[in-house]
Design a protein around this motif. Structure first.
Motif, PDB file in Angstrom:
ATOM      1  N   GLU A  44       0.821  -1.212   0.000  1.00 34.28           N
ATOM      2  CA  GLU A  44       0.000   0.000   0.000  1.00 34.28           C
ATOM      3  C   GLU A  44       0.859   1.269   0.000  1.00 34.28           C
ATOM      4  N   LEU A  45       1.986   1.236   0.680  1.00 36.38           N
ATOM      5  CA  LEU A  45       2.888   2.390   0.654  1.00 36.38           C
ATOM      6  C   LEU A  45       3.459   2.616  -0.737  1.00 36.38           C
ATOM      7  N   ARG A  46       3.791   1.519  -1.424  1.00 41.22           N
ATOM      8  CA  ARG A  46       4.273   1.645  -2.809  1.00 41.22           C
ATOM      9  C   ARG A  46       3.202   2.261  -3.698  1.00 41.22           C
ATOM     10  N   GLN A  47       1.955   1.861  -3.484  1.00 44.20           N
ATOM     11  CA  GLN A  47       0.864   2.390  -4.297  1.00 44.20           C
ATOM     12  C   GLN A  47       0.638   3.878  -4.029  1.00 44.20           C
ATOM     13  N   ILE A  48       0.782   4.278  -2.763  1.00 41.33           N
ATOM     14  CA  ILE A  48       0.683   5.708  -2.434  1.00 41.33           C
ATOM     15  C   ILE A  48       1.741   6.488  -3.199  1.00 41.33           C
ATOM     16  N   HIS A  49       2.959   5.961  -3.254  1.00 36.79           N
ATOM     17  CA  HIS A  49       4.050   6.633  -3.976  1.00 36.79           C
ATOM     18  C   HIS A  49       3.734   6.736  -5.469  1.00 36.79           C
ATOM     19  N   VAL A  50       3.122   5.683  -6.021  1.00 36.51           N
ATOM     20  CA  VAL A  50       2.745   5.712  -7.441  1.00 36.51           C
ATOM     21  C   VAL A  50       1.728   6.825  -7.684  1.00 36.51           C
ATOM     22  N   TYR A  51       0.716   6.884  -6.845  1.00 30.78           N
ATOM     23  CA  TYR A  51      -0.296   7.934  -6.985  1.00 30.78           C
ATOM     24  C   TYR A  51       0.330   9.324  -6.865  1.00 30.78           C
TER      25      TYR A  51
ATOM     26  N   ILE B  73      -3.845   0.005   5.207  1.00 25.20           N
ATOM     27  CA  ILE B  73      -2.737  -0.149   6.145  1.00 25.20           C
ATOM     28  C   ILE B  73      -3.268  -0.199   7.573  1.00 25.20           C
ATOM     29  N   PHE B  74      -4.117   0.758   7.919  1.00 27.46           N
ATOM     30  CA  PHE B  74      -4.654   0.807   9.275  1.00 27.46           C
ATOM     31  C   PHE B  74      -5.629  -0.344   9.533  1.00 27.46           C
ATOM     32  N   GLY B  75      -6.365  -0.759   8.505  1.00 25.59           N
ATOM     33  CA  GLY B  75      -7.251  -1.893   8.680  1.00 25.59           C
ATOM     34  C   GLY B  75      -6.489  -3.126   9.124  1.00 25.59           C
ATOM     35  N   ASN B  76      -5.347  -3.369   8.489  1.00 25.80           N
ATOM     36  CA  ASN B  76      -4.517  -4.518   8.861  1.00 25.80           C
ATOM     37  C   ASN B  76      -3.859  -4.346  10.225  1.00 25.80           C
ATOM     38  N   ILE B  77      -3.500  -3.130  10.548  1.00 26.31           N
ATOM     39  CA  ILE B  77      -2.866  -2.891  11.841  1.00 26.31           C
ATOM     40  C   ILE B  77      -3.858  -3.104  12.985  1.00 26.31           C
ATOM     41  N   PHE B  78      -5.111  -2.734  12.785  1.00 27.28           N
ATOM     42  CA  PHE B  78      -6.089  -2.856  13.870  1.00 27.28           C
ATOM     43  C   PHE B  78      -6.554  -4.289  14.076  1.00 27.28           C
ATOM     44  N   VAL B  79      -6.228  -5.182  13.156  1.00 28.45           N
ATOM     45  CA  VAL B  79      -6.566  -6.600  13.330  1.00 28.45           C
ATOM     46  C   VAL B  79      -5.398  -7.295  14.021  1.00 28.45           C
ATOM     47  N   MET B  80      -5.574  -7.621  15.288  1.00 28.42           N
ATOM     48  CA  MET B  80      -4.518  -8.299  16.032  1.00 28.42           C
ATOM     49  C   MET B  80      -4.625  -9.814  15.900  1.00 28.42           C
ATOM     50  N   LYS B  81      -5.842 -10.308  15.766  1.00 31.55           N
ATOM     51  CA  LYS B  81      -6.074 -11.749  15.674  1.00 31.55           C
ATOM     52  C   LYS B  81      -7.055 -12.030  14.534  1.00 31.55           C
ATOM     53  N   GLU B  82      -6.950 -13.206  13.961  1.00 31.55           N
ATOM     54  CA  GLU B  82      -7.929 -13.634  12.962  1.00 31.55           C
ATOM     55  C   GLU B  82      -9.032 -14.391  13.682  1.00 31.55           C
ATOM     56  N   ASP B  83      -9.972 -13.641  14.247  1.00 32.08           N
ATOM     57  CA  ASP B  83     -11.036 -14.232  15.039  1.00 32.08           C
ATOM     58  C   ASP B  83     -12.385 -13.654  14.623  1.00 32.08           C
ATOM     59  N   GLU B  84     -13.382 -13.768  15.484  1.00 32.00           N
ATOM     60  CA  GLU B  84     -14.731 -13.329  15.117  1.00 32.00           C
ATOM     61  C   GLU B  84     -14.850 -11.818  14.942  1.00 32.00           C
ATOM     62  N   TRP B  85     -13.865 -11.053  15.430  1.00 32.68           N
ATOM     63  CA  TRP B  85     -13.919  -9.596  15.320  1.00 32.68           C
ATOM     64  C   TRP B  85     -13.020  -9.063  14.204  1.00 32.68           C
ATOM     65  N   TYR B  86     -12.518  -9.966  13.376  1.00 38.89           N
ATOM     66  CA  TYR B  86     -11.624  -9.561  12.290  1.00 38.89           C
ATOM     67  C   TYR B  86     -12.268  -8.520  11.375  1.00 38.89           C
ATOM     68  N   ASP B  87     -13.459  -8.810  10.886  1.00 33.68           N
ATOM     69  CA  ASP B  87     -14.100  -7.923   9.906  1.00 33.68           C
ATOM     70  C   ASP B  87     -14.394  -6.549  10.497  1.00 33.68           C
ATOM     71  N   GLU B  88     -14.906  -6.527  11.725  1.00 39.87           N
ATOM     72  CA  GLU B  88     -15.252  -5.248  12.355  1.00 39.87           C
ATOM     73  C   GLU B  88     -14.008  -4.410  12.635  1.00 39.87           C
ATOM     74  N   LEU B  89     -12.958  -5.043  13.138  1.00 42.59           N
ATOM     75  CA  LEU B  89     -11.736  -4.304  13.432  1.00 42.59           C
ATOM     76  C   LEU B  89     -11.073  -3.797  12.154  1.00 42.59           C
ATOM     77  N   TYR B  90     -11.116  -4.618  11.102  1.00 39.78           N
ATOM     78  CA  TYR B  90     -10.533  -4.178   9.833  1.00 39.78           C
ATOM     79  C   TYR B  90     -11.310  -2.985   9.280  1.00 39.78           C
ATOM     80  N   GLU B  91     -12.625  -3.083   9.273  1.00 44.28           N
ATOM     81  CA  GLU B  91     -13.442  -1.992   8.735  1.00 44.28           C
ATOM     82  C   GLU B  91     -13.258  -0.719   9.557  1.00 44.28           C
ATOM     83  N   PHE B  92     -13.218  -0.869  10.869  1.00 48.04           N
ATOM     84  CA  PHE B  92     -12.997   0.292  11.733  1.00 48.04           C
ATOM     85  C   PHE B  92     -11.659   0.946  11.402  1.00 48.04           C
TER      86      PHE B  92
END
Length: 284
Positions: A147-154, A172-191
Motif C-alpha cells: 500500500e505504501l508503494r501504491q501511495i508513492h505511485v499515486y 494499512i490501518f485496517g490490517n494494523i487494527f486486526v490483532m487476531k484472525e477471530d470473530e472480530w476480524y471484519d469489524e476491526l478491519y473496517e474500523f
C-alpha cells in the motif's frame, strides 16, 4: 513535484477537558505502559516513536479482548517527581510492535524522498526491531509495503483522487487494527480502514499551507481556493469518522468505552478545529 513529507501521527487524541480525572488516569496508564514497553523491547530509539494513535490502538484492543493486565506505579526518567500508573498486557505489546513498524516506514520514506540523513540514521536504529516484527507478521508487513508503494505511485503521478490515496492508508490501518484472525476480524478491519482514511485526509487538510509553500504533493491543493474548502473537507472527514464509529459501536466494548468515545467523537477533531480557526483568523 515532491512527495508529501507525511507525519500522520497524532490525530487520534483525547479531549482532556471532557474526560473525568479517573478516565484520564486510565488513559495515561496505557500511554505510559506503551512508552515503557517500547523502551524495554526496542530501546530508547523505540521509545522515541511513542504516539497517541498507537496508544488508542492498544486501549481499543485491550478494552475489546480484556486480557490479563499488570498495573504498576513508579517513576521514570521523563517524570521523576510523581509516580505514574502504567498498564502492561499483550495488546500493549502488539501496539508497541505496530508503532515500530510505522515509525520505521516513516523514516525510510523520508530518507528516500528527501535524503534526510537523520531519518536514515533513525531507521537503522529501528531496523533490528523492525526485522523481528516482520518475521512475526510477514503478511501484515507485505500488505503495508504494498500500500505504501501504491501511495508513492499515486503521488508521483500527481493523482488528486483523495479516495484512492486515503484508501491505501485505510488498508494499512485496517490490517494494523486486526490483532487476531477471530470473530472480530471484519469489524476491526473496517474500523481501522475508515479511521485510516480519516487520518490521511486530516493530515492533508492540516498540512496544505505548508505543502503549497514547499511545492509538495497534496491531493487537496486544487480545491484549496474554493470558498467552501473547509466545509467540504469537514463533510468528507465526517463521512469517514462516522463509518468508523458506526463499526466501533458494534464491538462489545464496555471497559473504557467512554474514553474511546471521547477520542472518536471529540478528540479526533482537535486538529481540524485548530487549523480551521487559524485560517479564519488569517483571513480576517
Amino acid at each position: 513535484m515532491r512527495q508529501r513529507d507525511d507525519n500522520v501521527f497524532g490525530y487520534v487524541v483525547i479531549n482532556k477537558q471532557e474526560l473525568k480525572f479517573k478516565e484520564f488516569d486510565i488513559y495515561q496508564s496505557y500511554y505510559c505502559g506503551l512508552c515503557q514497553t517500547l523502551k524495554e523491547n526496542y530501546g530508547i530509539s523505540g521509545q522515541i516513536s511513542l504516539n497517541f494513535d498507537m496508544t488508542f490502538l492498544a486501549l481499543l484492543l485491550s478494552s475489546l479482548y480484556e486480557p490479563d493486565s499488570k498495573v504498576i506505579n513508579n517513576r521514570c526518567f521523563l517524570h521523576p517527581i510523581r509516580k505514574r500508573q502504567k498498564c502492561f498486557n499483550e495488546c500493549i505489546d502488539y501496539g508497541a510492535m505496530m508503532t515500530i513498524l510505522l515509525s520505521y516506514y516513516k523514516c525510510d520514506d523520508d530518507w528516500r524522498d528527501d535524503k534526510a540523513i537523520n531519518k536514515l540514521a533513525y531507521a537503522k536504529l529501528l531496523k533490528k526491531g523492525y526485522t523481528k516484527i516482520k518475521s512475526q507478521y510477514p503478511k501484515k508487513v507485505e500488505i503495508i509495503e504494498k500500500e505504501l508503494r501504491q501511495i508513492h505511485v499515486y503521488e508521483n503521478n500527481g493523482s488528486v483522487s483523495i479516495d484512492d490515496l486515503s484508501g491505501c492508508f485505510g488498508r494499512i490501518f485496517g490490517n494494523i487494527f486486526v490483532m487476531k484472525e477471530d470473530e472480530w476480524y471484519d469489524e476491526l478491519y473496517e474500523f481501522g480502514f475508515y479511521l485510516g482514511k480519516f487520518i490521511y485526509i486530516m493530515d492533508a487538510y492540516d498540512d496544505i499551507e505548508r505543502d503549497i509553500k514547499k511545492h509538495t504533493f497534496n491531493p487537496l491543493i486544487h480545491k484549496f481556493d474554493d470558498k467552501d474548502f473547509d466545509e467540504k473537507s469537514y463533510e468528507l472527514l465526517e463521512m469517514m469518522i462516522s463509518k468508523a464509529t458506526a463499526t466501533f459501536e458494534i464491538l462489545p466494548i464496555v471497559e473504557n468505552v467512554e474514553i474511546l468515545r471521547n477520542i472518536l467523537y471529540s478528540g479526533v477533531w482537535s486538529r481540524y478545529n485548530l487549523r480551521r480557526d487559524k485560517r479564519m483568523e488569517d483571513k480576517n
